[in-house]
Design a protein around this motif. Structure first.
Motif, PDB file in Angstrom:
ATOM      1  N   THR A 208       0.857  -1.179   0.000  1.00 34.51           N
ATOM      2  CA  THR A 208       0.000   0.000   0.000  1.00 34.51           C
ATOM      3  C   THR A 208       0.895   1.232   0.000  1.00 34.51           C
ATOM      4  O   THR A 208       1.774   1.368   0.861  1.00 34.51           O
ATOM      5  CB  THR A 208      -0.938   0.019   1.221  1.00 34.51           C
ATOM      6  N   LEU A 209       0.697   2.094  -0.977  1.00 39.76           N
ATOM      7  CA  LEU A 209       1.561   3.250  -1.164  1.00 39.76           C
ATOM      8  C   LEU A 209       0.784   4.548  -0.973  1.00 39.76           C
ATOM      9  O   LEU A 209      -0.410   4.627  -1.272  1.00 39.76           O
ATOM     10  CB  LEU A 209       2.160   3.235  -2.574  1.00 39.76           C
ATOM     11  N   ALA A 210       1.490   5.558  -0.497  1.00 39.12           N
ATOM     12  CA  ALA A 210       0.956   6.915  -0.464  1.00 39.12           C
ATOM     13  C   ALA A 210       1.592   7.654  -1.626  1.00 39.12           C
ATOM     14  O   ALA A 210       2.820   7.759  -1.719  1.00 39.12           O
ATOM     15  CB  ALA A 210       1.308   7.594   0.860  1.00 39.12           C
ATOM     16  N   VAL A 211       0.761   8.115  -2.544  1.00 43.49           N
ATOM     17  CA  VAL A 211       1.220   8.741  -3.779  1.00 43.49           C
ATOM     18  C   VAL A 211       0.718  10.176  -3.828  1.00 43.49           C
ATOM     19  O   VAL A 211      -0.473  10.436  -3.619  1.00 43.49           O
ATOM     20  CB  VAL A 211       0.712   7.958  -5.002  1.00 43.49           C
ATOM     21  N   GLN A 212       1.625  11.106  -4.107  1.00 48.88           N
ATOM     22  CA  GLN A 212       1.227  12.511  -4.209  1.00 48.88           C
ATOM     23  C   GLN A 212       1.050  12.892  -5.678  1.00 48.88           C
ATOM     24  O   GLN A 212       1.958  12.710  -6.491  1.00 48.88           O
ATOM     25  CB  GLN A 212       2.266  13.423  -3.564  1.00 48.88           C
ATOM     26  N   CYS A 213      -0.127  13.396  -6.002  1.00 46.42           N
ATOM     27  CA  CYS A 213      -0.430  13.791  -7.381  1.00 46.42           C
ATOM     28  C   CYS A 213      -1.105  15.160  -7.376  1.00 46.42           C
ATOM     29  O   CYS A 213      -2.347  15.262  -7.386  1.00 46.42           O
ATOM     30  CB  CYS A 213      -1.334  12.763  -8.056  1.00 46.42           C
ATOM     31  N   ARG A 214      -0.313  16.201  -7.355  1.00 46.26           N
ATOM     32  CA  ARG A 214      -0.874  17.553  -7.391  1.00 46.26           C
ATOM     33  C   ARG A 214      -1.374  17.857  -8.804  1.00 46.26           C
ATOM     34  O   ARG A 214      -0.821  17.336  -9.786  1.00 46.26           O
ATOM     35  CB  ARG A 214       0.165  18.583  -6.950  1.00 46.26           C
ATOM     36  N   PRO A 215      -2.394  18.699  -8.919  1.00 48.29           N
ATOM     37  CA  PRO A 215      -2.923  19.044 -10.246  1.00 48.29           C
ATOM     38  C   PRO A 215      -1.840  19.608 -11.155  1.00 48.29           C
ATOM     39  O   PRO A 215      -0.984  20.389 -10.712  1.00 48.29           O
ATOM     40  CB  PRO A 215      -3.985  20.104  -9.929  1.00 48.29           C
ATOM     41  N   ASN A 216      -1.852  19.178 -12.394  1.00 48.62           N
ATOM     42  CA  ASN A 216      -0.903  19.660 -13.407  1.00 48.62           C
ATOM     43  C   ASN A 216       0.548  19.296 -13.090  1.00 48.62           C
ATOM     44  O   ASN A 216       1.474  19.949 -13.560  1.00 48.62           O
ATOM     45  CB  ASN A 216      -1.029  21.175 -13.588  1.00 48.62           C
ATOM     46  N   HIS A 217       0.742  18.262 -12.282  1.00 47.77           N
ATOM     47  CA  HIS A 217       2.083  17.768 -11.980  1.00 47.77           C
ATOM     48  C   HIS A 217       2.098  16.247 -12.093  1.00 47.77           C
ATOM     49  O   HIS A 217       1.079  15.590 -11.875  1.00 47.77           O
ATOM     50  CB  HIS A 217       2.512  18.168 -10.567  1.00 47.77           C
ATOM     51  N   ASP A 218       3.260  15.696 -12.404  1.00 48.23           N
ATOM     52  CA  ASP A 218       3.401  14.250 -12.380  1.00 48.23           C
ATOM     53  C   ASP A 218       3.323  13.768 -10.937  1.00 48.23           C
ATOM     54  O   ASP A 218       3.679  14.488 -10.008  1.00 48.23           O
ATOM     55  CB  ASP A 218       4.742  13.830 -12.978  1.00 48.23           C
ATOM     56  N   CYS A 219       2.882  12.538 -10.768  1.00 43.48           N
ATOM     57  CA  CYS A 219       2.808  11.962  -9.420  1.00 43.48           C
ATOM     58  C   CYS A 219       4.207  11.653  -8.891  1.00 43.48           C
ATOM     59  O   CYS A 219       5.159  11.488  -9.657  1.00 43.48           O
ATOM     60  CB  CYS A 219       1.985  10.677  -9.444  1.00 43.48           C
ATOM     61  N   THR A 220       4.299  11.547  -7.583  1.00 38.90           N
ATOM     62  CA  THR A 220       5.535  11.134  -6.903  1.00 38.90           C
ATOM     63  C   THR A 220       5.149  10.212  -5.756  1.00 38.90           C
ATOM     64  O   THR A 220       3.997  10.160  -5.335  1.00 38.90           O
ATOM     65  CB  THR A 220       6.321  12.340  -6.352  1.00 38.90           C
ATOM     66  N   LEU A 221       6.133   9.511  -5.234  1.00 44.82           N
ATOM     67  CA  LEU A 221       5.904   8.596  -4.118  1.00 44.82           C
ATOM     68  C   LEU A 221       6.127   9.326  -2.801  1.00 44.82           C
ATOM     69  O   LEU A 221       7.134  10.009  -2.629  1.00 44.82           O
ATOM     70  CB  LEU A 221       6.866   7.402  -4.235  1.00 44.82           C
ATOM     71  N   ALA A 222       5.189   9.200  -1.880  1.00 42.92           N
ATOM     72  CA  ALA A 222       5.343   9.822  -0.563  1.00 42.92           C
ATOM     73  C   ALA A 222       5.817   8.814   0.469  1.00 42.92           C
ATOM     74  O   ALA A 222       6.638   9.140   1.330  1.00 42.92           O
ATOM     75  CB  ALA A 222       4.026  10.451  -0.097  1.00 42.92           C
TER      76      ALA A 222
END
Length: 230
Positions: A208-222
Motif C-alpha cells: 500500500t503506497l501513499a502517492v502525491q499527485c498535485r494538479p498539473n504535476h506528475d505523481c511522486t511517491l510519498a
C-alpha cells in the motif's frame, strides 16, 4: 502483517508528522493515516520486502537507519528505472510497486539502488517518508551476500486500487485531500527471484503506497503505507 484501521477522516490530513516519522507518513491526505496509520518502514510480514534465497542469505528485511539519506553515486542508479511521467495515482502506484519489487545485484550496488529509489520520492519534505522506502533495502553486508549469488528480481503487477477505507474517507470530505493531494493505493502483483546455478522462485506481493499527485504535476511517491482494509 496486515493492519486494519477503525475509521478514516480527511479533515486534518496534512497537519504534519508525529515525532516518529515512520508512524505518520500518510499524514497529508487522510487524517486516518496521520492519526492511526503507523507506518511500517520495513517491508516485513506484509509481503513488501525484497526476499533473498535461503541458499544465499536470509530475507533482506534488515533495514538501514531510518535517518539514512539516499546516496548520489556518480555511476547513476544502475538498473533502477526512472520515475515515469504519470499524473494518475493508481497508474503511478503500480509503476512504483513494480520498481520496489525489482532489483539486480549483478549491475546495481546498494548506493545506486537507494539513489534510484529516491528519485521517485516527492520533494515536499513535509509529506515524504523516505525511511519507509529506504527501509526495504538490505544493509550493506546482506546486499553484498546477495550480490555474491547474482541475486536479482523482476516483478509484474496484476492490479491496483484505492482501499475502501480511503474511498470512504474521501467521500466523507472530498475537499480535505486538496491540501496535500496524497492518495492511498494498494497494489498486488508477483515477484520473481533468480540467483546463481538456476536458483529461483516466485511469490505474490502486496503493498500500500501513499502517492502525491498535485494538479498539473506528475505523481511522486510519498511513502510505503500500512496495508489497510480492501
Amino acid at each position: 502483517m496486515q493492519k486494519r484501521f477503525p475509521s478514516f477522516s480527511l479533515s486534518s490530513y496534512g497537519a504534519g508528522w508525529s515525532a516518529n516519522r515512520r508512524i505518520a507518513i500518510v499524514a497529508s491526505a487522510v487524517a486516518v493515516l496521520l492519526a492511526i496509520a503507523g507506518i511500517v518502514a520495513l517491508l516485513t510480514g506484509g509481503g513488501n520486502g525484497h526476499r533473498a534465497p535461503d541458499t544465499a542469505a536470509p530475507a533482506p528485511t534488515g533495514s538501514p537507519s531510518s535517518s539514512e539519506s539516499a546516496p548520489m553515486p556518480s555511476s547513476g542508479s544502475g538498473s533502477v528505472p526512472k520515475p515515469p511521467q504519470i499524473a494518475e495515482p493508481v497508474a503511478y502506484a503500480k509503476a512504483a510497486a513494480q520498481m520496489l519489487w525489482s532489483y539486480d545485484t549483478r549491475d546495481t550496488n546498494r548506493d545506486q539502488q537507494l539513489a534510484g529509489m529516491r528519485a521517485w520520492m516527492t520533494t515536499e519534505t513535509t509529506y515524504a517518508d523516505w525511511a519507509s522506502v529506504s527501509g526495504q533495502v538490505p544493509d550493506p553486508v546482506l546486499w553484498s551476500r546477495m550480490a555474491d549469488q547474482d541475486q536479482h528480481a523482476t516483478a509484474s503487477v496484476t492490479e491496483g486500487h484505492y482501499p475502501s477505507a480511503f474511498k470512504a474517507a474521501l467521500a466523507d470530505d472530498p475537499s480535505a485531500i486538496t491540501e496535500a493531494y496524497i492518495y492511498v493505493v494498494t497494489v498486488n502483483g508477483k515477484q520473481t527471484l533468480s540467483w546463481k546455478e538456476g536458483g529461483g522462485g516466485a511469490e505474490e506481493r502486496a503493498v500500500t503506497l501513499a502517492v502525491q499527485c498535485r494538479p498539473n504535476h506528475d505523481c511522486t511517491l510519498a511513502a510505503i503505507a500500512p496495508i489497510v482494509t480492501q
